[in-house]
Design a protein around this motif. Structure first.
Motif, PDB file in Angstrom:
ATOM      1  N   LEU A 189       0.783  -1.133  -0.034  1.00  0.00           N
ATOM      2  CA  LEU A 189      -0.145   0.153   0.063  1.00  0.00           C
ATOM      3  C   LEU A 189       0.696   1.253   0.064  1.00  0.00           C
ATOM      4  N   SER A 190       1.897   1.265   0.836  1.00  0.00           N
ATOM      5  CA  SER A 190       2.909   2.286   0.645  1.00  0.00           C
ATOM      6  C   SER A 190       3.472   2.707  -0.757  1.00  0.00           C
ATOM      7  N   GLY A 191       4.047   1.558  -1.185  1.00  0.00           N
ATOM      8  CA  GLY A 191       4.346   1.827  -2.577  1.00  0.00           C
ATOM      9  C   GLY A 191       3.591   2.344  -3.575  1.00  0.00           C
ATOM     10  N   HIS A 192       2.044   1.789  -3.495  1.00  0.00           N
ATOM     11  CA  HIS A 192       1.088   2.143  -4.348  1.00  0.00           C
ATOM     12  C   HIS A 192       0.687   3.705  -4.018  1.00  0.00           C
ATOM     13  N   VAL A 193       0.709   4.021  -2.726  1.00  0.00           N
ATOM     14  CA  VAL A 193       0.442   5.524  -2.546  1.00  0.00           C
ATOM     15  C   VAL A 193       1.709   6.354  -2.740  1.00  0.00           C
ATOM     16  N   VAL A 194       2.828   6.093  -2.959  1.00  0.00           N
ATOM     17  CA  VAL A 194       3.846   6.978  -3.311  1.00  0.00           C
ATOM     18  C   VAL A 194       3.997   7.036  -4.776  1.00  0.00           C
ATOM     19  N   GLY A 195       3.708   5.777  -5.441  1.00  0.00           N
ATOM     20  CA  GLY A 195       3.689   5.647  -6.937  1.00  0.00           C
ATOM     21  C   GLY A 195       2.528   6.660  -7.480  1.00  0.00           C
ATOM     22  N   SER A 196       1.526   6.370  -6.974  1.00  0.00           N
ATOM     23  CA  SER A 196       0.330   7.261  -7.426  1.00  0.00           C
ATOM     24  C   SER A 196       0.572   8.627  -7.203  1.00  0.00           C
ATOM     25  N   GLY A 197       1.266   9.172  -6.172  1.00  0.00           N
ATOM     26  CA  GLY A 197       1.268  10.592  -5.793  1.00  0.00           C
ATOM     27  C   GLY A 197       2.304  10.926  -6.944  1.00  0.00           C
ATOM     28  N   TRP A 198       3.659   9.968  -7.341  1.00  0.00           N
ATOM     29  CA  TRP A 198       4.586  10.613  -8.087  1.00  0.00           C
ATOM     30  C   TRP A 198       3.769  10.883  -9.555  1.00  0.00           C
ATOM     31  N   TYR A 199       2.952  10.160  -9.879  1.00  0.00           N
ATOM     32  CA  TYR A 199       2.282  10.254 -11.116  1.00  0.00           C
ATOM     33  C   TYR A 199       1.355  11.278 -11.267  1.00  0.00           C
ATOM     34  N   LEU A 200       0.693  11.874 -10.106  1.00  0.00           N
ATOM     35  CA  LEU A 200      -0.057  12.919 -10.046  1.00  0.00           C
ATOM     36  C   LEU A 200       0.594  14.065 -10.096  1.00  0.00           C
ATOM     37  N   PHE A 201       1.990  14.199  -9.360  1.00  0.00           N
ATOM     38  CA  PHE A 201       2.520  15.403  -9.209  1.00  0.00           C
ATOM     39  C   PHE A 201       3.476  15.472 -10.678  1.00  0.00           C
ATOM     40  N   GLY A 202       3.680  14.338 -11.277  1.00  0.00           N
ATOM     41  CA  GLY A 202       4.365  14.461 -12.497  1.00  0.00           C
ATOM     42  C   GLY A 202       3.501  14.931 -13.607  1.00  0.00           C
ATOM     43  N   LEU A 203       2.241  14.738 -13.569  1.00  0.00           N
ATOM     44  CA  LEU A 203       1.094  15.069 -14.579  1.00  0.00           C
ATOM     45  C   LEU A 203       0.986  16.770 -14.130  1.00  0.00           C
ATOM     46  N   GLN A 204       0.949  17.170 -12.968  1.00  0.00           N
ATOM     47  CA  GLN A 204       0.824  18.488 -12.762  1.00  0.00           C
ATOM     48  C   GLN A 204       2.049  19.447 -13.290  1.00  0.00           C
ATOM     49  N   ARG A 205       3.285  18.800 -13.265  1.00  0.00           N
ATOM     50  CA  ARG A 205       4.246  19.524 -13.803  1.00  0.00           C
ATOM     51  C   ARG A 205       4.223  19.541 -15.183  1.00  0.00           C
ATOM     52  N   VAL A 206       3.771  18.566 -15.994  1.00  0.00           N
ATOM     53  CA  VAL A 206       3.385  18.504 -17.368  1.00  0.00           C
ATOM     54  C   VAL A 206       2.232  19.666 -17.603  1.00  0.00           C
ATOM     55  N   ASN A 207       1.322  19.983 -16.941  1.00  0.00           N
ATOM     56  CA  ASN A 207       0.315  20.702 -16.932  1.00  0.00           C
ATOM     57  C   ASN A 207       0.773  22.104 -16.838  1.00  0.00           C
ATOM     58  N   GLN A 208       1.652  22.249 -15.880  1.00  0.00           N
ATOM     59  CA  GLN A 208       2.231  23.416 -15.689  1.00  0.00           C
ATOM     60  C   GLN A 208       3.094  24.132 -16.891  1.00  0.00           C
ATOM     61  N   CYS A 209       3.952  22.898 -17.255  1.00  0.00           N
ATOM     62  CA  CYS A 209       4.736  23.391 -18.628  1.00  0.00           C
ATOM     63  C   CYS A 209       3.911  23.722 -19.656  1.00  0.00           C
ATOM     64  N   LEU A 210       2.844  23.215 -20.058  1.00  0.00           N
ATOM     65  CA  LEU A 210       1.976  23.541 -21.156  1.00  0.00           C
ATOM     66  C   LEU A 210       1.434  24.959 -20.810  1.00  0.00           C
ATOM     67  N   ARG A 211       1.001  25.314 -19.839  1.00  0.00           N
ATOM     68  CA  ARG A 211       0.486  26.438 -19.280  1.00  0.00           C
ATOM     69  C   ARG A 211       1.386  27.690 -19.657  1.00  0.00           C
ATOM     70  N   ASP A 212       2.706  27.176 -19.174  1.00  0.00           N
ATOM     71  CA  ASP A 212       3.794  28.373 -19.504  1.00  0.00           C
ATOM     72  C   ASP A 212       4.062  28.440 -20.861  1.00  0.00           C
ATOM     73  N   ALA A 213       3.940  27.388 -21.682  1.00  0.00           N
ATOM     74  CA  ALA A 213       4.065  27.539 -23.170  1.00  0.00           C
ATOM     75  C   ALA A 213       3.018  28.015 -23.591  1.00  0.00           C
ATOM     76  N   CYS A 214       1.837  28.049 -23.015  1.00  0.00           N
ATOM     77  CA  CYS A 214       0.614  29.055 -23.722  1.00  0.00           C
ATOM     78  C   CYS A 214       1.092  30.425 -23.560  1.00  0.00           C
ATOM     79  N   HIS A 215       1.465  30.769 -22.372  1.00  0.00           N
ATOM     80  CA  HIS A 215       1.731  32.363 -21.879  1.00  0.00           C
ATOM     81  C   HIS A 215       2.950  32.693 -22.996  1.00  0.00           C
ATOM     82  N   ASN A 216       3.797  31.847 -23.179  1.00  0.00           N
ATOM     83  CA  ASN A 216       4.940  32.271 -24.144  1.00  0.00           C
ATOM     84  C   ASN A 216       4.461  32.263 -25.526  1.00  0.00           C
ATOM     85  N   SER A 217       3.462  31.552 -25.983  1.00  0.00           N
ATOM     86  CA  SER A 217       3.052  31.460 -27.496  1.00  0.00           C
ATOM     87  C   SER A 217       2.289  32.566 -27.792  1.00  0.00           C
TER      88      SER A 217
END
Length: 433
Positions: A189-217
């Motif tokens: 369960l601990s590995g499951h929670v940590v891995g899921s959180g890592w996926y969530l935060f990674g998705l958030q960083r990709v989302n933030q990168c796309l939003r920054d690219a939108c502002h720059n474009s």
């Protein structure tokens, strides 16, 4: 129909508790899986919601919620031991319905009620369909992530003591193997929670990168392009600026971690993972990543200076240390307990051999002593029966003696005696091998 007050030690309640613990384990496994409802389309540079995954998660979460509601209803008809009566004796069982209800209302009722609220289901089935395709979808997705994280804490607070096998009426799982499996599942369960959180935060960083690219474009309505709804990027094809967005160099750089366009650091491998369409691929690799980081105490992670990255890495290190101190220690004790009797037998044999050598016993006597030791061990398995009997209630001792020494009734003079006299005789008898 309202059932009567139930004794917490009744067999049906004990069975329900075991079933409910298994349901709790499934429930806290299901909640982080909601993070995998979201993924990214690399070609369209947008975030999508996978309908099949979302519907499956909603069904599983609803089933566990229904079981939890039934458990809450049971608490209104489940007698409890009064804390004031524990000062002397084993405690008084309170079976008045009003007192039971007040005890639950003033206890964990509010926490249980908040933990069972169907917030993720309402967001996915009601809120998201209304805002998908607009710039407000990003905030709705943030809302579901926030709701799951906030609800997860009270759920863990209520479920973890049960998963540890303890309840107010004693241990739920009494066998050593059951506790071993529970400890192993807690590590998973601990590995499951940590891995899921890592996926969530990674998705958030990709989302933030796309939003920054939108502002720059400087592309018109590019914030709406980042959201493709239910895997439907075709809806934006007729919009002005869509072709410019999918070919924008800043947005394309968000998926190229080698050029260093965006500082992903610990989420570098998550960038390609969030673009995978297969739920199994995304989940299994995230689970592996969680196991790896917990086992190594995040030894290979170098976070960026982003505050949440640092806090997430610190949380992994702290969780890893806690697991090694608690779970691995418990599993080691369990494995050692399996061979404890065998170790005691080996030590006993060694002590006997040293004693016989010290007293210079002849070989014939040594052989007889070894046989006696082997016979004694085969008969009792190293258990001191007299010490075990001393800790039992007197009436139970009497019943056990009647069972062990029932052969005395085969003697005619004893068969004619009354039970109290036989009990007195049994108290004087001692077993010898």
């Amino acid at each position: 129909y309202i059932p009567g007050v139930m004794n917490p030690h009744a067999k049906v309640v004990q069975r329900w508790n075991k079933f409910f613990v298994i349901s709790c384990l499934v429930a806290i496994f299901v909640d982080p899986l909601f993070f995998f409802v979201l993924s990214v389309l690399e070609d369209s540079k947008c975030i999508v919601i996978q309908d099949a995954t979302a519907n499956t998660m909603v069904i599983l979460r609803s089933i566990t919620d229904v079981i939890y509601v039934l458990h809450m209803l049971l608490q209104f008809r489940l007698a409890y031991v009064s804390p004031e009566s524990r000062v002397v004796g084993a405690g008084e069982l309170v079976d008045h319905p009003t007192k039971i209800a007040l005890h639950y209302f003033t206890g964990f009722f509010l926490i249980d009620l908040f933990a069972v609220l169907p917030i993720p289901q309402v967001i996915i089935l009601v809120i998201l369909p209304r805002v998908l395709g607009t710039s407000g979808a990003n905030y709705a997705k943030n809302l579901i992530r926030f709701a799951i994280l906030v609800q997860y804490l009270p759920r863990l607070y209520r479920f973890l003591p049960l998963l540890a096998g303890q309840s107010p009426i004693g241990f739920i799982f009494e066998s050593a193997w059951a506790n071993f499996v529970i400890n192993l599942l807690t590590f998973v369960l601990s590995g499951h929670v940590v891995g899921s959180g890592w996926y969530l935060f990674g998705l958030q960083r990709v989302n933030q990168c796309l939003r920054d690219a939108c502002h720059n474009s400087q592309i018109v309505s590019c914030m709406e392009f980042i959201d493709c709804g239910h895997e439907d990027p075709e809806r934006h094809k007729s919009s002005p600026g869509w072709s410019d967005w999918i070919s924008d160099k800043h947005a394309t750089a968000c998926f190229d971690t080698d050029k260093g366009g965006f500082d992903y650091r610990i989420y570098g491998k998550a960038v390609k993972l969030v673009t995978q369409g297969s739920f199994t691929t995304r989940y299994v690799y995230s689970l592996f990543w969680g196991f790896q980081q917990i086992s190594t105490l995040a030894g290979n992670l170098v976070p960026s200076n982003f505050v949440w990255d640092v806090l997430f890495t610190m949380a992994i290190i702290g969780l890893g240390l806690l697991l090694f101190a608690l779970l691995i220690g418990n599993m080691q004790n369990f494995l050692q307990s399996l061979g404890r009797r065998r170790l005691e037998m080996s030590l006993r044999r060694r002590d006997v051999e040293q004693w016989m050598s010290h007293r210079r016993l002849p070989e014939e006597l040594r052989r007889k002593v070894r046989e006696v030791e082997r016979y004694n061990w085969a008969a009792s398995r190293g258990v001191n029966e007299e010490m075990l009997m001393e800790n039992l209630p007197e009436d139970l001792q009497r019943e056990i003696r009647r069972h062990l020494f029932r052969f005395v009734k085969k003697v005619r003079i004893f068969s004619l005696m009354d039970e109290p006299i036989l009990d007195s005789i049994s108290e004087k008898l001692r077993q010898k091998t």
